[in-house]
Design a protein around this motif. Structure first.
Motif, PDB file in Angstrom:
ATOM      1  N   LEU A  63      -4.506  37.041 -19.996  1.00 20.13           N
ATOM      2  CA  LEU A  63      -5.828  37.253 -20.615  1.00 20.13           C
ATOM      3  C   LEU A  63      -6.870  36.294 -20.041  1.00 20.13           C
ATOM      4  CD1 LEU A  63      -4.543  37.433 -24.315  1.00 20.13           C
ATOM      5  CD2 LEU A  63      -4.928  39.354 -22.738  1.00 20.13           C
ATOM      6  N   HIS A  64      -7.895  36.857 -19.440  1.00 17.34           N
ATOM      7  CA  HIS A  64      -8.949  36.046 -18.818  1.00 17.34           C
ATOM      8  C   HIS A  64     -10.327  36.449 -19.343  1.00 17.34           C
ATOM      9  CE1 HIS A  64      -6.810  33.968 -15.472  1.00 17.34           C
ATOM     10  NE2 HIS A  64      -5.903  34.900 -15.753  1.00 17.34           N
ATOM     11  N   THR A  65     -11.330  35.618 -18.976  1.00 16.28           N
ATOM     12  CA  THR A  65     -12.734  35.967 -19.189  1.00 16.28           C
ATOM     13  C   THR A  65     -13.510  35.587 -17.940  1.00 16.28           C
ATOM     14  OG1 THR A  65     -12.985  33.848 -20.335  1.00 16.28           O
ATOM     15  CG2 THR A  65     -12.810  35.811 -21.723  1.00 16.28           C
ATOM     16  N   THR A  66     -14.755  36.040 -17.861  1.00 16.59           N
ATOM     17  CA  THR A  66     -15.558  35.832 -16.650  1.00 16.59           C
ATOM     18  C   THR A  66     -16.789  34.972 -16.959  1.00 16.59           C
ATOM     19  OG1 THR A  66     -16.513  37.980 -17.185  1.00 16.59           O
ATOM     20  CG2 THR A  66     -14.920  37.930 -15.412  1.00 16.59           C
TER      21      THR A  66
ATOM     22  N   ARG B  59     -12.215  22.889 -19.209  1.00 18.53           N
ATOM     23  CA  ARG B  59     -12.439  22.975 -17.765  1.00 18.53           C
ATOM     24  C   ARG B  59     -11.521  24.030 -17.178  1.00 18.53           C
ATOM     25  NH1 ARG B  59     -11.486  16.902 -15.916  1.00 18.53           N
ATOM     26  NH2 ARG B  59     -11.460  17.867 -13.844  1.00 18.53           N
ATOM     27  N   ARG B  60     -11.954  24.647 -16.095  1.00 16.64           N
ATOM     28  CA  ARG B  60     -11.121  25.683 -15.447  1.00 16.64           C
ATOM     29  C   ARG B  60      -9.754  25.093 -15.084  1.00 16.64           C
ATOM     30  NH1 ARG B  60     -11.966  30.684 -12.553  1.00 16.64           N
ATOM     31  NH2 ARG B  60     -10.750  30.848 -10.660  1.00 16.64           N
ATOM     32  N   TYR B  61      -9.754  23.895 -14.508  1.00 20.97           N
ATOM     33  CA  TYR B  61      -8.502  23.187 -14.192  1.00 20.97           C
ATOM     34  C   TYR B  61      -8.810  21.713 -14.053  1.00 20.97           C
ATOM     35  CZ  TYR B  61     -10.408  23.686  -9.453  1.00 20.97           C
ATOM     36  OH  TYR B  61     -11.217  23.670  -8.354  1.00 20.97           O
TER      37      TYR B  61
ATOM     38  N   VAL C 294      -4.945  30.482 -18.919  1.00 19.90           N
ATOM     39  CA  VAL C 294      -4.424  30.017 -17.624  1.00 19.90           C
ATOM     40  C   VAL C 294      -5.561  29.274 -16.909  1.00 19.90           C
ATOM     41  CG1 VAL C 294      -3.665  30.817 -15.349  1.00 19.90           C
ATOM     42  CG2 VAL C 294      -2.597  31.729 -17.418  1.00 19.90           C
ATOM     43  N   HIS C 295      -6.781  29.709 -17.189  1.00 11.47           N
ATOM     44  CA  HIS C 295      -7.969  28.913 -16.855  1.00 11.47           C
ATOM     45  C   HIS C 295      -8.454  28.238 -18.142  1.00 11.47           C
ATOM     46  CE1 HIS C 295      -8.527  31.725 -13.237  1.00 11.47           C
ATOM     47  NE2 HIS C 295      -8.094  30.553 -12.816  1.00 11.47           N
ATOM     48  N   GLY C 296      -8.546  26.902 -18.112  1.00  6.51           N
ATOM     49  CA  GLY C 296      -8.795  26.140 -19.339  1.00  6.51           C
ATOM     50  C   GLY C 296     -10.150  26.399 -19.988  1.00  6.51           C
ATOM     51  N   ASN C 297     -11.106  26.914 -19.214  1.00  8.57           N
ATOM     52  CA  ASN C 297     -12.417  27.205 -19.814  1.00  8.57           C
ATOM     53  C   ASN C 297     -12.491  28.654 -20.311  1.00  8.57           C
ATOM     54  OD1 ASN C 297     -12.336  28.287 -17.235  1.00  8.57           O
ATOM     55  ND2 ASN C 297     -14.508  27.964 -16.827  1.00  8.57           N
ATOM     56  N   GLU C 298     -11.318  29.276 -20.526  1.00  6.58           N
ATOM     57  CA  GLU C 298     -11.268  30.659 -21.014  1.00  6.58           C
ATOM     58  C   GLU C 298     -10.412  30.727 -22.280  1.00  6.58           C
ATOM     59  OE1 GLU C 298     -10.131  33.191 -17.697  1.00  6.58           O
ATOM     60  OE2 GLU C 298     -11.433  32.101 -16.324  1.00  6.58           O
ATOM     61  N   PRO C 299     -10.906  30.130 -23.391  1.00  7.14           N
ATOM     62  CA  PRO C 299     -10.079  30.021 -24.601  1.00  7.14           C
ATOM     63  C   PRO C 299      -9.905  31.318 -25.380  1.00  7.14           C
ATOM     64  CG  PRO C 299     -12.251  29.049 -24.974  1.00  7.14           C
ATOM     65  CD  PRO C 299     -12.214  29.453 -23.529  1.00  7.14           C
TER      66      PRO C 299
HETATM   67 ZN   LIG Z   1      -9.692  33.309 -15.375  1.00  7.22          ZN
END
Ligand SMILES: [Zn+2]
Length: 386
Positions: A133-136, A78-80, A35-40
């Motif tokens: 599913l995200h990452t930090t 990128r995040r967005y 959902v955030h593009g930099n979190e594959p």
């Molecule tokens: Zn995220």
């Protein structure tokens, strides 16, 4: 199809990563990655899980979907592109108007396509689970973030990592808040740092554990060599800080602030009031309250500098469950300065001058979250859905 990379390897994905309908009936689970593009990491983990389920012919009871969130941003790591896809889920922006289309730019189509996949599950008659599913940006042990509803808590308790409640009071338009208004279980799982290969491994363990917890799959149906592996992996990573936490502060930043977090803050590290945490163009930034640091920002994109959370004592978790099940909130309106909103029965209006003795924690305990604070009046809205 788009191409993206994760820890030195190249992958491809479309919007739908996998879509399986089991031979027997059961819940519907939808997992989101990137959902955030930099979190594959989540997309990679979902691809691996779907491949394993198919090659091992694991029987499913229900429907399992994996979808990629922000495809165009994922392709560019990128995040967005124009708008954060995890901050635009308000009813206003979901209405198909030209002004929204313009305001959202690239993310308009991403949101519309996701919305079309989500809505049938929200309106279907089987229990639905949405797992994001995200990452930090910083190194972090895994944790769960949920809107504070009993169904979410009950599900989160089955996953052996820390759980953070009440972030919705501090964010505008996250996907989970939109989903929660319809009543399903919806939670975000943060696996670790964006590019760390361990994050995909941790996401995979979460996906399997969430499937077992929802009842769509039995642990005994996965290959014997893997049984217990995912639970053990999460237990090992989550053991130091297990329990429930509540967000008490957010540091909002803008792009011109030149915000920079001091190095070395890991998620859930204890901090003291007054401790210097970061700096920006106006100087040093101190912790306004004590507690534990949460999601410190170590990347250039994003508008949340850091959060501060506090651990919720176990008795408060139990007490709030009892009070909510008793609908104890109805008693609050007997107090001076507290009334039910005339147009929105799920909301309470608090006259701060009269009811200043009432702590925010009481409303939290009863399942209410602050929606508005305009001077003399505060509005709290009920998160529980009856
Ligand atoms: Zn995220």
């Amino acid at each position: 199809m788009i191409t993206f990379s994760f820890s030195g390897q190249t992958y491809q994905t479309g919007r739908i990563i996998g879509n399986l309908e089991g031979s027997s009936s059961g819940p519907a689970l939808m997992f989101f990655g990137a959902v955030h593009g930099n979190e594959p990491s989540g997309v990679v983990a979902l691809q691996e899980v779907f491949a394993e389920l198919e090659s091992n012919k694991v029987p499913l009871a229900g429907k399992l979907m994996g979808v990629a969130g922000n495809l165009s941003a994922l392709a560019e790591n990128r995040r967005y592109i124009a708008k954060d896809l995890n901050r635009i889920w308000t009813r206003n922006q979901l209405q198909n108007s030209d002004s929204c289309r313009e305001a959202l730019g690239n993310e308009y189509n991403e949101q519309q396509e996701l919305h079309h996949l989500i809505q049938p599950l929200l309106e279907g008659n089987r229990p639905a689970y949405f797992l994001d599913l995200h990452t930090t940006s910083s190194d972090s042990a895994p944790f769960i973030a949920i809107n504070d509803q009993l169904e979410n808590r009950r599900f989160a308790m089955k996953i052996p990592v820390p759980t953070v409640l009440g972030i919705e009071e501090f964010l505008e338009g996250p996907l989970l808040s939109y989903l929660n208004e319809f009543g399903p279980v919806a939670l975000a799982f943060e696996a670790g740092q964006h590019d760390n290969p361990e994050s995909a491994k941790t996401h995979k363990s979460f996906i399997y554990r969430a499937m077992v917890a929802s009842g769509i799959m039995q642990e005994s149906d996965i290959p014997q060599a893997d049984q217990g592996k995912h639970q053990a992996h999460l237990e090992n990573l989550g053991r130091t800080n297990r329990g429930f936490y509540e967000v008490v502060h957010k540091r909002t930043i803008t792009n011109d602030d030149n915000f920079s977090m001091n190095p070395g803050y890991q998620n859930l590290t204890s901090i003291k009031k007054g401790e210097i945490l970061a700096k920006d163009r106006n100087g040093q930034i101190q912790a306004p309250v004590g507690g534990r640091i949460f999601m410190p920002l170590y990347q250039s994109s994003g508008n949340d500098g850091f959060f501060v959370v506090r651990k919720i004592p176990a008795w408060a978790i139990v007490l709030s469950r009892l009070l909510r099940n008793l609908n104890f909130d109805t008693a609050l309106t007997l107090l001076p300065g507290v009334s039910r909103h005339t147009d929105h029965p799920e909301s309470l209006v608090i006259n701060k001058k009269v009811a200043r003795f009432l702590a925010k924690q009481i409303f939290h305990l009863l399942g209410y979250r602050r929606k508005k604070d305009n001077g003399d009046v505060m509005i709290f809205s009920r998160r529980e859905i009856n």
